[in-house]
Design a protein around this motif. Structure first.
Motif, PDB file in Angstrom:
ATOM      1  N   TRP A 393      -0.062   8.594 -19.105  1.00  0.00           N
ATOM      2  CA  TRP A 393      -0.395   9.828 -19.826  1.00  0.00           C
ATOM      3  C   TRP A 393      -0.789   9.502 -21.261  1.00  0.00           C
ATOM      4  O   TRP A 393      -1.581  10.226 -21.879  1.00  0.00           O
ATOM      5  N   CYS A 442       6.969  10.751 -14.820  1.00  0.00           N
ATOM      6  CA  CYS A 442       7.026  11.326 -16.157  1.00  0.00           C
ATOM      7  C   CYS A 442       5.643  11.802 -16.598  1.00  0.00           C
ATOM      8  O   CYS A 442       4.644  11.114 -16.394  1.00  0.00           O
ATOM      9  N   MET A 443       5.590  12.951 -17.231  1.00  0.00           N
ATOM     10  CA  MET A 443       4.386  13.587 -17.750  1.00  0.00           C
ATOM     11  C   MET A 443       3.518  14.120 -16.604  1.00  0.00           C
ATOM     12  O   MET A 443       3.987  14.258 -15.484  1.00  0.00           O
TER      13      MET A 443
END
Length: 778
Positions: A393, A442-443
């Motif tokens: 990300w 994550c993200m």
């Protein structure tokens, strides 16, 4: 006569060396400072590692728990890298760390040398003498690429660290004959909590060799690390203490006294100690090798990379690797601070992704938790070096485009590592945020596809079979309806607010990733896929509200959510950002965005206001990744989604404003000091932004094959490319006031637009900027 001759000979030698000096390569390691970013929001670590090394041997400065009274402890955020510059004690030196992240894990296998009565409790920061930790001073601390040194005041021990790719090398100088210990804390960790350790095992092989492993859960829920540790001299005695809670069944091990001189230990919470006889000034050295596969692999890594005990030689070899890496770009500037910022940024950019395989045949633990082989040591067509730590990300924006330019072969191996991840994934997904054989989800987005598209379209280091495999992986990943609102996105053209608290940013990120897939499909001649994903790439328009002139959460019934605040970062449909920044997150279609926002007449004032407005603290109080240090007006440089924003003026009739803002950001957000980063370095993304921008161009939309021009900070630079060519940048009339570009020529031809084709840079050439004090309006 002999006494007179010697000084003359030395003088002659010095004179000869001085004459040779201008032709000698400049020592670039001196300008890179690992301590930068260790204070406030940078979240970097100061310890020893080599470029992309599997071992990151660094001090940890506290033992805060991730959990406090059953809830998240916000103070733990300061310890994402294990080290906080404001602390005054060191707990020990562990072997794995992330650089610059906003969440964390790792901190494996902490060693701490001590003197005096044995203490196995780490103690507390306010009472370091209550445990084995020690006070220290920054005055007695040295942090260089590949080397770290500190004096542990409470034990009067000088600790020095260096590393190879897979082995951490400790050197501890003890003060005298009082009891000397080296503690191995198998409980310690970063973002730690009581149940994080799933299991640990330690085996005493002989009086100087120890092996073992540890399995943890948490961010990486099935993460296993193996080690082999060897001391430079035999220990006299050793022992262990087990801190496991009482269990209903413990077998028949209770018949033995396992606390002292017992050759193996197993449990969830273990600390061990090793006692030595020392004299004043004696150095005890420790080699600590890691493996993702086995203790035998760790021992083989140690023997392959560090067979001897010469600490200084290992340090020099590591720093030579850093010199080679930093020498990929040589810059000219009379300002030492600028040179320190640049090479510190390049240093940070080369910390991750990290090698994740053994030296022998490239064995590594796959995402399927089985042993895989990359065959990186063999001349196999499909052989590659396997990497981990993909903070995509963040890093798709500039870090991977930087690698794709200055070291495309390494970037191609990173792409192959992503494809291996996909092949091993039970969900058949490319990595989102992965580390150590774990996907941590994550993200948002699926930004592997950006890295892959950019590598294949612009890099040329992947085979035709690799490219077809990559496209199939990208398409499969982007069609998974179960992933984070993707099913609704496919059906409706946007993620509805009811489905996700980050519905708007998800929609925008999916749209850009889909555009990348379309470009890759077009490159490979798959017209049907190109058409499908080109249409999906326009979905950003479905969350644009013309009345608000901003991106806005949209409900499942098609209406825009009534309650909405364009400045707040909390609960507005965005991940780590607000609408004012995220409205600009259409890197693949700036012209379309500008048109939807009312053309230059309305878009330019919006962009102006981003850099000049005052954003009250209350609007980012709920987001720990954003602080005042990382903000210019309402522009949040300390977080990635707006990193391309300053370059968007290039798509309007006022491109000179890009030049002014880029130089403004460079001056305000980067300093060669411990608090010199205005936000998390995020595995090198903040640093990669600096490198590109200081050189004078930036990849607004990776995968496009185009860079947007800015305003170079350097006085000149040479990019030494892997194809043997050089791309040279000359800057005329450069100064702190001359921030505006008057003219740009590429290989003698004047550029009429503020853009540069990536292939023109990758094949080498000459780019000349002419600078001035006023905008060159045309």
């Amino acid at each position: 006569m002999k006494q007179l001759l010697m000084p003359l000979l030395l003088l002659a030698a010095a004179s000869a060396n001085a004459q040779k000096a201008p032709n000698a390569p400049e020592n670039l390691v001196q300008y890179a400072h690992p301590i930068v970013g260790t204070q406030k929001m940078g979240h970097t670590y100061p310890g020893a590692t080599v470029p992309f090394g599997m071992v990151q041997l660094s001090p940890d400065t506290d033992t805060l728990s991730y959990e406090q009274n059953g809830k998240y402890n916000p103070d733990i955020y300061k310890y994402c890298a294990g080290y906080n510059y404001d602390d005054r004690t060191i707990v020990g030196f562990s072997h794995t760390h992330f650089s610059g992240t906003g969440h964390s894990d790792l901190g494996d296998f902490l060693l701490m040398p001590t003197t005096g009565p044995l203490q196995l409790n780490p103690g507390t920061a306010d009472r370091p003498q209550s445990g084995y930790r020690s006070a220290f001073s920054h005055q007695n601390e040295v942090a260089e690429p590949g080397y770290y040194k500190v004096k542990l005041d409470d034990h009067n021990i000088t600790a020095e660290l260096t590393a190879t790719t897979r082995v951490g090398f400790h050197q501890y100088t003890f003060p005298g004959t009082e009891p000397a210990h080296i503690i191995l804390d198998m409980m310690a960790g970063i973002y730690n909590y009581p149940d994080k350790n799933v299991w640990s095992y330690v085996r005493i092989e002989n009086d100087s060799l120890v092996t073992g492993y540890r399995q943890t859960t948490g961010w990486g829920r099935t993460r296993t690390e193996y080690f082999a540790m060897q001391f430079s001299k035999p220990f006299k005695t050793y022992g262990a203490r087990k801190y496991d809670p009482k269990e209903a069944y413990r077998g028949f091990w209770g018949r033995f006294d396992q606390t002292k001189n017992w050759p193996e230990q197993a449990g969830r919470q273990l600390r061990l100690y090793f006692d030595f006889s020392t004299v004043a000034g004696e150095k005890i050295k420790v080699k600590f090798a890691l493996s993702p596969v086995s203790t035998a692999g760790a021992l083989a890594n140690m023997r392959a990379e560090l067979p001897g005990w010469n600490f200084d030689q290992t340090r020099r070899a590591g720093q030579q690797l850093w010199q080679q890496e930093l020498s990929r770009i040589t810059i000219q500037t009379p300002n030492r601070a600028d040179k320190e910022n640049f090479y510190t940024a390049l240093y940070h950019a080369c910390l991750s992704p990290t090698v994740y395989e053994d030296a022998n045949r490239g064995q590594y633990r796959g995402l399927d938790q089985t042993t895989q082989f990359s065959y990186s040591g063999f001349h196999s067509r499909n052989g590659f070096t396997n990497y981990t730590t993909f903070s995509l990300w963040d890093t798709f924006r500039a870090l991977h485009p930087l690698f794709n330019l200055i070291q495309p072969k390494r970037n191609a191996d990173m792409v192959k590592s992503m494809l291996a991840h996909y092949d091993q994934s039970a969900e058949h997904m490319l990595p989102v945020w992965s580390h150590h054989a774990n996907e941590n989800w994550c993200m948002s987005g699926y930004h592997s596809v950006s890295v892959i598209a950019d590598a294949i379209i612009n890099g040329g280091e992947l085979t035709a079979d690799d490219a077809e495999h990559a496209l199939a992986a990208c398409v499969t990943t982007a069609r998974h309806r179960w992933y984070d609102g993707l099913g609704e996105y496919i059906d409706r053209g946007y993620v509805p607010n009811e489905r996700s608290g980050t519905s708007v940013s998800n929609t925008l990120e999916y749209a850009y990733d889909d555009w990348c897939i379309a470009q890759l499909a077009q490159k490979l001649g798959h017209q049907d896929i190109y058409q499908e994903f080109s249409k999906r790439a326009t979905n950003w328009q479905n969350v644009f509200d013309p009345r608000a002139n901003a991106m806005r959460p949209r409900l499942a019934d098609g209406s825009f959510r009534p309650k909405f605040d364009v400045l707040s970062t909390n609960g507005q449909g965005f991940i780590e950002g607000n609408a004012w920044n995220y409205t600009l997150a259409v890197p693949h279609d700036p012209a379309g965005l500008i048109s939807r926002m009312g053309g230059n007449r309305r878009f330019v004032p919006h962009l102006d206001s981003l850099f000049t407005m005052h954003l009250p603290d209350s609007f980012f109080a709920e987001t720990e990744d954003i602080t005042r240090e990382g903000i210019i007006g309402g522009y949040v440089h300390g977080n990635e989604p707006a990193h391309h924003a300053a370059y968007l003026y290039n798509y309007t009739d006022q491109p000179w404003k890009t030049q002014a803002q880029v130089r403004n950001i460079l001056a305000r957000q980067y300093h060669p000091t411990p608090d010199g980063l205005g936000g998390n370095d995020d595995c090198g993304q903040m640093s990669a932004w600096y490198i590109f921008s200081a050189l004078g161009f930036y990849p607004v939309a990776p995968g496009s094959g185009q860079y947007a021009l800015g305003s170079p900070l350097v006085h000149g630079a040479v990019l030494h490319l892997e194809n043997g060519q050089s791309f040279t940048i000359q800057v005329k009339n450069q100064s702190a006031k001359n921030v505006y570009v008057q003219q740009v020529t590429l290989n003698g031809q004047q550029l009429t637009q503020p853009f540069l084709a990536q292939p023109d840079v990758a094949k080498g050439g000459l780019l000349v900027f002419v600078m001035g004090v006023r905008p060159a309006r045309k």
